[in-house]
Design a protein around this motif. Structure first.
Motif, PDB file in Angstrom:
ATOM      1  N   ASP A 156      -2.516  18.538  -9.320  1.00  0.00           N
ATOM      2  CA  ASP A 156      -1.813  17.994  -8.159  1.00  0.00           C
ATOM      3  C   ASP A 156      -0.358  17.699  -8.500  1.00  0.00           C
ATOM      4  O   ASP A 156       0.531  17.874  -7.656  1.00  0.00           O
ATOM      5  CB  ASP A 156      -2.508  16.721  -7.682  1.00  0.00           C
ATOM      6  CG  ASP A 156      -2.226  16.427  -6.215  1.00  0.00           C
ATOM      7  OD1 ASP A 156      -2.636  17.233  -5.365  1.00  0.00           O
ATOM      8  OD2 ASP A 156      -1.573  15.401  -5.933  1.00  0.00           O
ATOM      9  N   TRP A 177       5.550  10.990  -6.920  1.00  0.00           N
ATOM     10  CA  TRP A 177       4.102  11.231  -6.913  1.00  0.00           C
ATOM     11  C   TRP A 177       3.348  10.018  -7.462  1.00  0.00           C
ATOM     12  O   TRP A 177       2.325   9.616  -6.905  1.00  0.00           O
ATOM     13  CB  TRP A 177       3.780  12.463  -7.755  1.00  0.00           C
ATOM     14  CG  TRP A 177       2.358  12.950  -7.615  1.00  0.00           C
ATOM     15  CD1 TRP A 177       1.887  13.859  -6.729  1.00  0.00           C
ATOM     16  CD2 TRP A 177       1.226  12.520  -8.402  1.00  0.00           C
ATOM     17  NE1 TRP A 177       0.528  14.037  -6.895  1.00  0.00           N
ATOM     18  CE2 TRP A 177       0.095  13.224  -7.912  1.00  0.00           C
ATOM     19  CE3 TRP A 177       1.058  11.623  -9.451  1.00  0.00           C
ATOM     20  CZ2 TRP A 177      -1.179  13.058  -8.449  1.00  0.00           C
ATOM     21  CZ3 TRP A 177      -0.218  11.445  -9.978  1.00  0.00           C
ATOM     22  CH2 TRP A 177      -1.313  12.156  -9.483  1.00  0.00           C
ATOM     23  N   THR A 181       4.280   4.471  -2.356  1.00  0.00           N
ATOM     24  CA  THR A 181       3.104   4.018  -1.612  1.00  0.00           C
ATOM     25  C   THR A 181       2.578   5.149  -0.738  1.00  0.00           C
ATOM     26  O   THR A 181       3.327   5.749   0.040  1.00  0.00           O
ATOM     27  CB  THR A 181       3.470   2.810  -0.723  1.00  0.00           C
ATOM     28  OG1 THR A 181       3.971   1.753  -1.550  1.00  0.00           O
ATOM     29  CG2 THR A 181       2.251   2.330   0.045  1.00  0.00           C
ATOM     30  N   GLY A 182       1.305   5.463  -0.888  1.00  0.00           N
ATOM     31  CA  GLY A 182       0.712   6.566  -0.148  1.00  0.00           C
ATOM     32  C   GLY A 182       1.042   7.923  -0.738  1.00  0.00           C
ATOM     33  O   GLY A 182       0.743   8.962  -0.126  1.00  0.00           O
ATOM     34  N   GLY A 184       1.081  10.865  -4.063  1.00  0.00           N
ATOM     35  CA  GLY A 184       0.017  11.672  -4.648  1.00  0.00           C
ATOM     36  C   GLY A 184      -0.961  10.879  -5.490  1.00  0.00           C
ATOM     37  O   GLY A 184      -2.172  11.113  -5.443  1.00  0.00           O
ATOM     38  N   GLU A 186      -1.852   7.645  -5.317  1.00  0.00           N
ATOM     39  CA  GLU A 186      -2.742   6.812  -4.510  1.00  0.00           C
ATOM     40  C   GLU A 186      -3.659   7.641  -3.622  1.00  0.00           C
ATOM     41  O   GLU A 186      -4.769   7.212  -3.298  1.00  0.00           O
ATOM     42  CB  GLU A 186      -1.909   5.849  -3.655  1.00  0.00           C
ATOM     43  CG  GLU A 186      -1.145   4.812  -4.486  1.00  0.00           C
ATOM     44  CD  GLU A 186      -0.437   3.796  -3.616  1.00  0.00           C
ATOM     45  OE1 GLU A 186      -0.517   3.897  -2.375  1.00  0.00           O
ATOM     46  OE2 GLU A 186       0.218   2.894  -4.182  1.00  0.00           O
ATOM     47  N   THR A 187      -3.190   8.841  -3.258  1.00  0.00           N
ATOM     48  CA  THR A 187      -3.987   9.674  -2.352  1.00  0.00           C
ATOM     49  C   THR A 187      -5.015  10.525  -3.082  1.00  0.00           C
ATOM     50  O   THR A 187      -6.172  10.641  -2.640  1.00  0.00           O
ATOM     51  CB  THR A 187      -3.059  10.598  -1.543  1.00  0.00           C
ATOM     52  OG1 THR A 187      -2.112   9.804  -0.834  1.00  0.00           O
ATOM     53  CG2 THR A 187      -3.859  11.432  -0.554  1.00  0.00           C
ATOM     54  N   ASN A 188      -4.616  11.108  -4.214  1.00  0.00           N
ATOM     55  CA  ASN A 188      -5.465  12.106  -4.864  1.00  0.00           C
ATOM     56  C   ASN A 188      -5.963  11.728  -6.258  1.00  0.00           C
ATOM     57  O   ASN A 188      -6.914  12.349  -6.757  1.00  0.00           O
ATOM     58  CB  ASN A 188      -4.705  13.439  -4.972  1.00  0.00           C
ATOM     59  CG  ASN A 188      -4.272  13.958  -3.619  1.00  0.00           C
ATOM     60  OD1 ASN A 188      -5.027  13.898  -2.653  1.00  0.00           O
ATOM     61  ND2 ASN A 188      -3.051  14.469  -3.530  1.00  0.00           N
ATOM     62  N   ASP A 215      -4.618   1.547 -10.657  1.00  0.00           N
ATOM     63  CA  ASP A 215      -3.348   1.803  -9.980  1.00  0.00           C
ATOM     64  C   ASP A 215      -2.259   0.837 -10.425  1.00  0.00           C
ATOM     65  O   ASP A 215      -1.169   0.809  -9.842  1.00  0.00           O
ATOM     66  CB  ASP A 215      -3.524   1.734  -8.459  1.00  0.00           C
ATOM     67  CG  ASP A 215      -3.966   0.355  -7.980  1.00  0.00           C
ATOM     68  OD1 ASP A 215      -4.329  -0.491  -8.829  1.00  0.00           O
ATOM     69  OD2 ASP A 215      -3.962   0.129  -6.754  1.00  0.00           O
TER      70      ASP A 215
END
Length: 336
Positions: A156, A177, A181-182, A184, A186-188, A215
């Protein structure tokens, strides 16, 4: 002179009743001597069960707190062990990048990048560790793992920097990334919860919270530093005068910064460990005090109990002797 006659049958029944009573008392005293508790609790507490009930309720609560503190100690110990591995891997990689001066050839860059990728996988594995309470670094989401696997994360990241042709552009894309906030990460990458796991209630007046998740910026920094070095062997086409080995310089700076962050994070956990240990010791002291109070209410004195057993044994032996003597008496024998 007058006397009351006692029949043989009546005498036999009376002797049996005495024998049964003495044996029953002996069994009761033997049980009290073995258990250390009086069998007649109502008599021991004078018919007032309230103090004893209060003690038993408190001891039951302390047993529950003991389980919680044990779980909390295991949880924090596992967390410390995991972060120790992460810190060691980070320091080893930064040491490699600091001590080696020969990153002018593709082979030297490739060796450093492969080492970084291996350490990246090890860090992800360490962060994904679990204990009896579930995933350690996933916050309230304890059923799964805290992070996606290393290959997924690196893939990613490579997608995120695709098209970048300068070191500055790659650095900005990777920073976005990991840190936005929001973004790569935190998302993937991060699969846990944004909410911290529930606090450990270590006694009736105190809870201990440990809000350390995968995180955390300190952990992201280690992953970012290792990812930068791992990408150095990708052969990214860069505008001159940039060079893929420049990614190793960025990695070194990131990892050196990450070390101090990890030390602080582990100190935070150490503070929680100290509070948990203090609560556990306090609970143990309170348990011992309550057990002593309970014993004072219902404990059977071993000396008195042993003395009473000895007295009953003497009575039983006397009863046997008298019974044997009476069984030998008869009118026919007397008339002879």
């Amino acid at each position: 002179m007058s006397f009351t006659a006692v029949s043989d049958l009546s005498q036999s029944l009376q002797n049996r009743r005495y024998n049964s009573q003495i044996k029953s008392d002996l069994n009761r005293l033997a049980q009290e001597l073995t258990s250390g508790k009086q069998t007649d609790i109502a008599k021991a507490v004078g018919g007032d069960f309230r103090p004893l009930a209060g003690i038993e309720t408190s001891l039951t609560s302390l047993d529950a707190y003991k389980l919680i503190t044990t779980e909390a100690q295991q949880y924090t110990a596992t967390m410390q062990q995991s972060l120790e591995v992460v810190q060691t891997l980070s320091e080893d990689m930064s040491s490699t990048l600091l001590t080696s001066t020969d990153f002018t050839t593709q082979s030297s860059v490739r060796a450093a990048a492969r080492e970084a990728e291996g350490k990246f996988e090890s860090v992800v594995s360490a962060i994904n560790i679990s204990s009896s309470a579930g995933a350690i670094f996933a916050g309230a989401e304890t059923a799964g793992t805290a992070l996606a696997d290393a290959d997924t994360i690196l893939s990613d990241i490579r997608t995120a920097i695709a098209g970048e042709t300068t070191i500055a552009g790659i650095k900005t894309a990777i920073d976005d990334w990991f840190d936005t906030t929001g973004g790569g990460f935190e998302t993937n990458a991060y699969l846990g919860s944004a909410t911290a796991r529930s606090d450990f209630k270590v006694n009736k007046a105190e809870t201990v919270g440990i809000d350390v998740k995968a995180d955390a910026s300190e952990i992201r920094s280690v992953l970012k530093g290792l990812a930068l070095a791992a990408l150095a062997d990708d052969g990214i086409p860069l505008d001159q005068p940039d060079n893929n080995s420049d990614l190793l310089d960025l990695s070194r700076s990131e990892l050196l910064s990450a070390t101090s962050g990890l030390v602080g994070l582990r100190a935070e956990i150490g503070s929680a460990e100290e509070r948990i240990e203090t609560a556990a010791v306090r609970n143990q002291a309170e348990t011992a005090s309550l057990q002593l109070a309970r014993n004072n209410l219902i404990a059977a004195d071993p000396y008195d109990t042993a003395t009473e057993i000895q007295n009953l044994q003497t009575q039983l032996e006397t009863l046997y002797a008298v019974t044997a003597r009476l069984s030998q008496l008869s009118l026919v024998d007397y008339l002879r």
